[in-house]
Design a protein around this motif. Structure first.
Motif, PDB file in Angstrom:
ATOM      1  N   MET A  37       0.931  -1.265   0.016  1.00 58.25           N
ATOM      2  CA  MET A  37       0.194   0.224   0.469  1.00 58.25           C
ATOM      3  C   MET A  37       0.971   1.313   0.167  1.00 58.25           C
ATOM      4  O   MET A  37       1.683   1.105   0.953  1.00 58.25           O
ATOM      5  N   SER A  38       0.359   2.278  -0.450  1.00 60.61           N
ATOM      6  CA  SER A  38       1.372   3.351  -0.596  1.00 60.61           C
ATOM      7  C   SER A  38       0.636   4.246   0.670  1.00 60.61           C
ATOM      8  O   SER A  38       0.090   4.111   1.289  1.00 60.61           O
ATOM      9  N   ASP A  39       1.883   5.513   0.585  1.00 59.29           N
ATOM     10  CA  ASP A  39       1.358   6.189   1.847  1.00 59.29           C
ATOM     11  C   ASP A  39      -0.195   6.863   1.712  1.00 59.29           C
ATOM     12  O   ASP A  39      -0.370   6.683   2.664  1.00 59.29           O
ATOM     13  N   ILE A  40       0.030   6.698   0.063  1.00 64.67           N
ATOM     14  CA  ILE A  40      -1.714   7.865   0.504  1.00 64.67           C
ATOM     15  C   ILE A  40      -2.472   7.065   0.300  1.00 64.67           C
ATOM     16  O   ILE A  40      -3.805   7.617   0.902  1.00 64.67           O
ATOM     17  N   GLU A  41      -2.448   5.710  -0.269  1.00 66.80           N
ATOM     18  CA  GLU A  41      -3.216   4.990   0.360  1.00 66.80           C
ATOM     19  C   GLU A  41      -3.876   4.296   1.678  1.00 66.80           C
ATOM     20  O   GLU A  41      -4.534   4.275   1.819  1.00 66.80           O
ATOM     21  N   PHE A  42      -2.275   4.328   2.211  1.00 70.69           N
ATOM     22  CA  PHE A  42      -2.500   4.415   3.841  1.00 70.69           C
ATOM     23  C   PHE A  42      -3.697   5.500   4.428  1.00 70.69           C
ATOM     24  O   PHE A  42      -3.952   5.227   4.890  1.00 70.69           O
ATOM     25  N   ILE A  43      -3.075   6.378   3.694  1.00 71.84           N
ATOM     26  CA  ILE A  43      -3.717   7.983   4.797  1.00 71.84           C
ATOM     27  C   ILE A  43      -4.921   7.676   4.462  1.00 71.84           C
ATOM     28  O   ILE A  43      -5.516   7.926   5.503  1.00 71.84           O
ATOM     29  N   ARG A  44      -5.332   7.760   3.289  1.00 72.33           N
ATOM     30  CA  ARG A  44      -6.361   7.326   2.871  1.00 72.33           C
ATOM     31  C   ARG A  44      -7.452   6.695   3.842  1.00 72.33           C
ATOM     32  O   ARG A  44      -8.853   6.579   4.184  1.00 72.33           O
ATOM     33  N   SER A  45      -7.053   4.902   3.641  1.00 73.53           N
ATOM     34  CA  SER A  45      -7.266   4.491   4.183  1.00 73.53           C
ATOM     35  C   SER A  45      -8.025   4.517   6.445  1.00 73.53           C
ATOM     36  O   SER A  45      -8.847   4.193   6.225  1.00 73.53           O
ATOM     37  N   GLN A  46      -7.549   5.461   6.242  1.00 78.75           N
ATOM     38  CA  GLN A  46      -7.982   5.986   8.172  1.00 78.75           C
ATOM     39  C   GLN A  46      -8.702   7.052   7.999  1.00 78.75           C
ATOM     40  O   GLN A  46      -9.486   6.944   9.075  1.00 78.75           O
ATOM     41  N   LEU A  47      -8.976   6.932   7.033  1.00 74.27           N
ATOM     42  CA  LEU A  47     -10.226   8.682   6.591  1.00 74.27           C
ATOM     43  C   LEU A  47     -11.784   8.107   7.665  1.00 74.27           C
ATOM     44  O   LEU A  47     -12.135   6.924   7.260  1.00 74.27           O
ATOM     45  N   ALA A  48     -12.261   8.735   8.211  1.00 69.31           N
ATOM     46  CA  ALA A  48     -13.610   8.635   8.277  1.00 69.31           C
ATOM     47  C   ALA A  48     -14.542   9.504   7.637  1.00 69.31           C
ATOM     48  O   ALA A  48     -14.721  10.121   6.992  1.00 69.31           O
ATOM     49  N   THR A  49     -15.500   9.368   7.018  1.00 63.29           N
ATOM     50  CA  THR A  49     -16.881   9.734   6.527  1.00 63.29           C
ATOM     51  C   THR A  49     -18.618   9.696   7.486  1.00 63.29           C
ATOM     52  O   THR A  49     -18.773   8.767   7.878  1.00 63.29           O
ATOM     53  N   PHE A 107      -0.682   9.037  11.191  1.00 61.74           N
ATOM     54  CA  PHE A 107      -0.501  10.794  11.529  1.00 61.74           C
ATOM     55  C   PHE A 107       1.593  10.977  10.962  1.00 61.74           C
ATOM     56  O   PHE A 107       1.581  12.119  10.681  1.00 61.74           O
ATOM     57  N   GLU A 108       1.992  10.638  11.132  1.00 60.82           N
ATOM     58  CA  GLU A 108       4.141  10.753  11.144  1.00 60.82           C
ATOM     59  C   GLU A 108       3.555  10.636   9.399  1.00 60.82           C
ATOM     60  O   GLU A 108       4.595  11.237   8.655  1.00 60.82           O
ATOM     61  N   THR A 109       3.449   9.625   9.627  1.00 66.30           N
ATOM     62  CA  THR A 109       2.351   9.312   7.479  1.00 66.30           C
ATOM     63  C   THR A 109       2.919  10.923   6.835  1.00 66.30           C
ATOM     64  O   THR A 109       3.366  11.620   5.703  1.00 66.30           O
ATOM     65  N   LEU A 110       1.306  11.396   7.011  1.00 63.64           N
ATOM     66  CA  LEU A 110       0.831  12.426   6.784  1.00 63.64           C
ATOM     67  C   LEU A 110       1.900  13.264   6.657  1.00 63.64           C
ATOM     68  O   LEU A 110       2.001  14.392   6.113  1.00 63.64           O
ATOM     69  N   ILE A 111       3.040  14.029   7.954  1.00 63.35           N
ATOM     70  CA  ILE A 111       3.076  15.697   8.128  1.00 63.35           C
ATOM     71  C   ILE A 111       4.634  15.285   7.561  1.00 63.35           C
ATOM     72  O   ILE A 111       4.820  15.900   7.044  1.00 63.35           O
ATOM     73  N   THR A 112       4.602  13.995   7.054  1.00 58.88           N
ATOM     74  CA  THR A 112       6.191  13.969   6.297  1.00 58.88           C
ATOM     75  C   THR A 112       5.654  14.124   4.918  1.00 58.88           C
ATOM     76  O   THR A 112       6.603  14.181   4.576  1.00 58.88           O
ATOM     77  N   HIS A 113       4.783  13.246   4.387  1.00 57.43           N
ATOM     78  CA  HIS A 113       4.588  13.596   3.586  1.00 57.43           C
ATOM     79  C   HIS A 113       4.245  14.900   2.937  1.00 57.43           C
ATOM     80  O   HIS A 113       4.706  15.330   1.755  1.00 57.43           O
ATOM     81  N   LEU A 114       3.547  15.441   3.595  1.00 58.85           N
ATOM     82  CA  LEU A 114       3.072  17.552   3.267  1.00 58.85           C
ATOM     83  C   LEU A 114       4.967  17.954   3.330  1.00 58.85           C
ATOM     84  O   LEU A 114       5.264  19.186   2.848  1.00 58.85           O
ATOM     85  N   THR A 115       5.555  18.041   4.665  1.00 61.54           N
ATOM     86  CA  THR A 115       6.772  18.424   4.683  1.00 61.54           C
ATOM     87  C   THR A 115       7.655  18.569   3.368  1.00 61.54           C
ATOM     88  O   THR A 115       8.023  18.500   2.469  1.00 61.54           O
ATOM     89  N   HIS A 116       8.007  16.283   2.912  1.00 60.54           N
ATOM     90  CA  HIS A 116       8.158  16.462   1.341  1.00 60.54           C
ATOM     91  C   HIS A 116       7.602  17.895   0.662  1.00 60.54           C
ATOM     92  O   HIS A 116       9.036  17.802  -0.613  1.00 60.54           O
ATOM     93  N   ARG A 117       6.936  17.359   0.041  1.00 56.81           N
ATOM     94  CA  ARG A 117       5.956  17.845  -1.033  1.00 56.81           C
ATOM     95  C   ARG A 117       6.401  19.463  -0.398  1.00 56.81           C
ATOM     96  O   ARG A 117       6.988  19.823  -1.278  1.00 56.81           O
ATOM     97  N   ILE A 118       6.368  20.922   0.258  1.00 61.57           N
ATOM     98  CA  ILE A 118       7.069  21.421   0.663  1.00 61.57           C
ATOM     99  C   ILE A 118       8.922  21.311   0.385  1.00 61.57           C
ATOM    100  O   ILE A 118       9.154  22.696  -0.360  1.00 61.57           O
ATOM    101  N   THR A 119       9.190  21.038   0.862  1.00 61.63           N
ATOM    102  CA  THR A 119      10.957  21.348   0.893  1.00 61.63           C
ATOM    103  C   THR A 119      11.540  20.539  -0.250  1.00 61.63           C
ATOM    104  O   THR A 119      12.722  20.930  -1.120  1.00 61.63           O
ATOM    105  N   SER A 120      10.332  19.695  -1.302  1.00 59.22           N
ATOM    106  CA  SER A 120      11.024  19.982  -2.829  1.00 59.22           C
ATOM    107  C   SER A 120      10.260  20.133  -3.966  1.00 59.22           C
ATOM    108  O   SER A 120      10.838  19.843  -4.425  1.00 59.22           O
ATOM    109  N   THR A 121       8.978  20.908  -3.553  1.00 65.70           N
ATOM    110  CA  THR A 121       8.896  21.243  -4.665  1.00 65.70           C
ATOM    111  C   THR A 121       8.374  23.244  -4.348  1.00 65.70           C
ATOM    112  O   THR A 121       8.999  23.906  -4.289  1.00 65.70           O
ATOM    113  N   THR A 122       7.413  22.954  -3.547  1.00 63.01           N
ATOM    114  CA  THR A 122       7.317  24.304  -3.485  1.00 63.01           C
ATOM    115  C   THR A 122       8.498  25.389  -2.658  1.00 63.01           C
ATOM    116  O   THR A 122       8.094  26.287  -3.168  1.00 63.01           O
ATOM    117  N   VAL A 123       9.316  24.719  -1.891  1.00 63.06           N
ATOM    118  CA  VAL A 123      10.401  26.106  -1.400  1.00 63.06           C
ATOM    119  C   VAL A 123      10.946  26.615  -2.942  1.00 63.06           C
ATOM    120  O   VAL A 123      11.357  27.191  -2.972  1.00 63.06           O
TER     121      VAL A 123
END
Ligand SMILES: O=P(O)(O)OC[C@H]1O[C@H](OP(=O)(O)OP(=O)(O)O)[C@H](O)[C@@H]1O
Ligand SMILES: Nc1ncnc2[nH]cnc12
Length: 183
Positions: A1-13, A37-53
């Motif tokens: 399972m990818s990190d994004i699939e893992f994060i999605r699997s934890q959402l409730a509706t 939670f760690e996977t989510l924070i690392t994913h968002l931080t990586h997005r910022i440091t690898s692209t946004t910055v």
């Protein structure tokens, strides 16, 4: 399972919350699972440091702006990892001192956002963080508060983007979302 699939699997509706017809997407199960939670924070931080910055002239993010209330759960952690300031945008009447304000409409009502008037210096590079973008009204109001202080918003980042409401509000910078929801 990818990190994004893992994060999605934890959402409730939750159908019909807080009003009939709204399908509420709940991020709190992610926060209850430290690995998710760690996977989510690392994913968002990586997005910022690898692209946004790279959109910043100084190659640095100066300020992470988090939106009331669920943006406060993510923003300070990401700001610390980036060695950036954290600045809250709050609903009207909660912040002391002189504030700038902007009103907005969202999926289930209207509100006014405020930011402390000295929170951002002219020319600073800013990212906005929140749990979810629906109509984009909240994000747009936050962008207005940043622009009023001379800050430059580089990107708006979310866990979830409700695609069926996309484009309701025009933003001044791109959106990055970990999960896109069709309905
Ligand atoms: O894109 P929009 O249509 O503006 O909607 C998204 C906003 O709505 C939710 O917050 P809400 O206003 O429900 O506040 P809360 O976080 O205090 O529950 C969500 O956390 C976003 O901030
Ligand atoms: N459908 C939704 N689920 C969770 N938070 C929201 N904020 C606005 N719309 C929402």
């Amino acid at each position: 399972m990818s990190d994004i699939e893992f994060i999605r699997s934890q959402l409730a509706t939750h159908p019909d919350f807080p009003k009939k017809g709204i399908v509420f997407l709940d991020i709190f199960p992610i926060l209850r699972n430290p690995i998710a939670f760690e996977t989510l924070i690392t994913h968002l931080t990586h997005r910022i440091t690898s692209t946004t910055v790279f959109k910043s002239p100084t190659r640095k993010i100066d300020v992470v702006v988090g939106l009331d209330a669920r943006g406060f759960l993510l923003g300070p952690i990401i700001a610390l990892r980036l060695c950036a300031a954290f600045v809250p945008v709050r609903k009207r009447g909660k912040l002391p001192g002189q504030c700038v304000s902007a009103s907005y409409e969202k999926e289930y009502g209207t509100d006014v956002f405020e930011m402390q008037a000295d929170a951002i210096a002219p020319g600073q590079s800013v990212v906005v963080i929140d749990d979810l973008i629906a109509t984009g009204g909240s994000a747009k109001a936050a962008g207005e508060l940043i622009a009023k202080q001379g800050g430059k918003t580089l990107e708006y980042l979310f866990i979830i983007e409700l695609l069926f409401l996309k484009g309701a509000a025009q933003l001044d910078a791109p959106v990055y979302s970990v999960i896109q929801s069709e309905d």
